[in-house]
Design an enzyme around this catalytic site. Sequence first.
Site, PDB file in Angstrom:
ATOM      1  N   SER A 126     -15.862  82.910   6.854  1.00  0.00           N
ATOM      2  CA  SER A 126     -16.277  83.709   5.685  1.00  0.00           C
ATOM      3  C   SER A 126     -16.987  84.961   6.183  1.00  0.00           C
ATOM      4  O   SER A 126     -17.759  84.891   7.145  1.00  0.00           O
ATOM      5  CB  SER A 126     -17.261  82.921   4.814  1.00  0.00           C
ATOM      6  N   ASP A 173     -14.449  67.498   7.618  1.00  0.00           N
ATOM      7  CA  ASP A 173     -14.958  68.651   8.367  1.00  0.00           C
ATOM      8  C   ASP A 173     -16.235  68.252   9.123  1.00  0.00           C
ATOM      9  O   ASP A 173     -17.141  67.654   8.528  1.00  0.00           O
ATOM     10  CB  ASP A 173     -15.251  69.765   7.349  1.00  0.00           C
ATOM     11  N   ASN A 220     -11.355  78.088   8.567  1.00  0.00           N
ATOM     12  CA  ASN A 220     -12.291  77.400   7.674  1.00  0.00           C
ATOM     13  C   ASN A 220     -13.099  78.376   6.823  1.00  0.00           C
ATOM     14  O   ASN A 220     -13.717  79.305   7.355  1.00  0.00           O
ATOM     15  CB  ASN A 220     -13.279  76.581   8.506  1.00  0.00           C
ATOM     16  N   HIS A 227     -13.751  78.375  12.864  1.00  0.00           N
ATOM     17  CA  HIS A 227     -14.797  78.028  11.878  1.00  0.00           C
ATOM     18  C   HIS A 227     -15.597  79.290  11.561  1.00  0.00           C
ATOM     19  O   HIS A 227     -15.478  80.310  12.235  1.00  0.00           O
ATOM     20  CB  HIS A 227     -15.726  76.953  12.461  1.00  0.00           C
TER      21      HIS A 227
HETATM   22  O1  G3H Z   1     -19.501  73.804   8.363  1.00  0.00           O
HETATM   23  C1  G3H Z   1     -20.214  73.837   7.398  1.00  0.00           C
HETATM   24  C2  G3H Z   1     -19.643  73.858   6.034  1.00  0.00           C
HETATM   25  O2  G3H Z   1     -19.882  75.121   5.444  1.00  0.00           O
HETATM   26  C3  G3H Z   1     -20.181  72.734   5.219  1.00  0.00           C
HETATM   27  O3  G3H Z   1     -21.483  72.949   4.841  1.00  0.00           O
HETATM   28  O4  G3H Z   1     -22.718  70.882   5.458  1.00  0.00           O
HETATM   29  O5  G3H Z   1     -23.557  72.417   3.641  1.00  0.00           O
HETATM   30  O6  G3H Z   1     -21.540  70.987   3.275  1.00  0.00           O
HETATM   31  P1  G3H Z   1     -22.379  71.739   4.283  1.00  0.00           P
HETATM   32  P1  13P Z   2     -18.216  79.613   6.555  1.00  0.00           P
HETATM   33  O1  13P Z   2     -19.665  79.304   6.391  1.00  0.00           O
HETATM   34  O2  13P Z   2     -18.051  80.908   7.286  1.00  0.00           O
HETATM   35  O3  13P Z   2     -17.467  79.585   5.272  1.00  0.00           O
HETATM   36  O4  13P Z   2     -17.594  78.486   7.516  1.00  0.00           O
HETATM   37  C1  13P Z   2     -17.079  77.296   7.003  1.00  0.00           C
HETATM   38  C2  13P Z   2     -16.756  76.322   8.088  1.00  0.00           C
HETATM   39  O5  13P Z   2     -16.581  76.642   9.236  1.00  0.00           O
HETATM   40  C3  13P Z   2     -16.634  74.899   7.680  1.00  0.00           C
HETATM   41  O6  13P Z   2     -16.409  74.071   8.762  1.00  0.00           O
HETATM   42 ZN    ZN Z   3     -17.363  74.635  10.565  1.00  0.00          ZN
END
Ligand code: G3H
Ligand code: 13P
Ligand code: ZN
Length: 282
Positions: free
Chosen positions: A210, A81, A229, A207
């Site tokens: 949530s 990701d 996502n 993306h």
């Molecule tokens: O896109 C972002 C995802 O929620 C991943 O977050 O970089 O804190 O692992 P992170």
């Molecule tokens: P959320 O923070 O909305 O769960 O998004 C996750 C995401 O886009 C990871 O790439």
């Molecule tokens: Zn993302």
Amino acid sequence: MLVSGKELLDKAHKEGYAVGAFNVNTMEQCQAIIAAAEETRSPVIIQASQGGLKYAGVKMISAMVKALAEDTDIPVALHLDHGTDFKQIMLCLRHGFTSVMIDASKLPLQGNIDTTKKVCEIAHAIGVSVEAEIGKIGGTEDDVTVSEREATFTDPDEAEKLVSETGIDSLAIAIGTAHGPYKGEPKLDFDRLELIKKRLNMPIVLHGSSGVPETSIRKAVSLGVNKINIDTDIRLSFSAAVRDFVDKNDAYDPRKIITPARDAMKETIKAKMIMFGSAGKA
Ligand code: G3H
Ligand code: 13P
Ligand code: ZN
């Protein structure tokens, strides 16, 4: 079974549903996702961010996902990701990821195209799928006004150019979602999504999903989003369940503390799979 991202998303594009792509950092998150997929018979994407790989290690993440994928008949893709580092993308390919995202969305259009194209040439040569991003999907914590955010939404002409010049398998677009917990209700630019889907006729990725209300998610799926996502909602389920358990129990065994959290994550993920229309598609 482990499959390519393209295999999952081409089917979703053809049949009009979305596959959930859930972020992981720990074993329990991986287990919760697979259990949810098995209980709803959903194809699924397990993804790790660069931060996730730094936390658990690329070897550990890929070993956990492969071990779980080997023992299930559910099609599972292992995806990087928001990859921004070329070397790390190569490391993921070496460790058996079946899909990678090259996020060069911060670069001007030509830079995004050149960077994405380079990753596509290598990944496609070994059957690994590629997701790219155009427009900027920021965070809910970013200090920007609505109009500033709108200025970063995906331009359909630029999207078409990126796709035709790189050969990517799926495209992440900016239409008003953001990473992290929302303060108010996010307003999505559905007209833009509809136009982009019509022009590109390929799997589209959302993306920052949530906290987006169910009606908006269902509408986005009906207009052609095929990968959704989710990270924050799983984090919220995990932390609420841990807090609740620790508050009520004199607990010190990690297994006792984490088991209710793993169950809570599974329930959250199952609800998403039903909402996305992927239930019953495996
Ligand atoms: O896109 C972002 C995802 O929620 C991943 O977050 O970089 O804190 O692992 P992170
Ligand atoms: P959320 O923070 O909305 O769960 O998004 C996750 C995401 O886009 C990871 O790439
Ligand atoms: Zn993302």
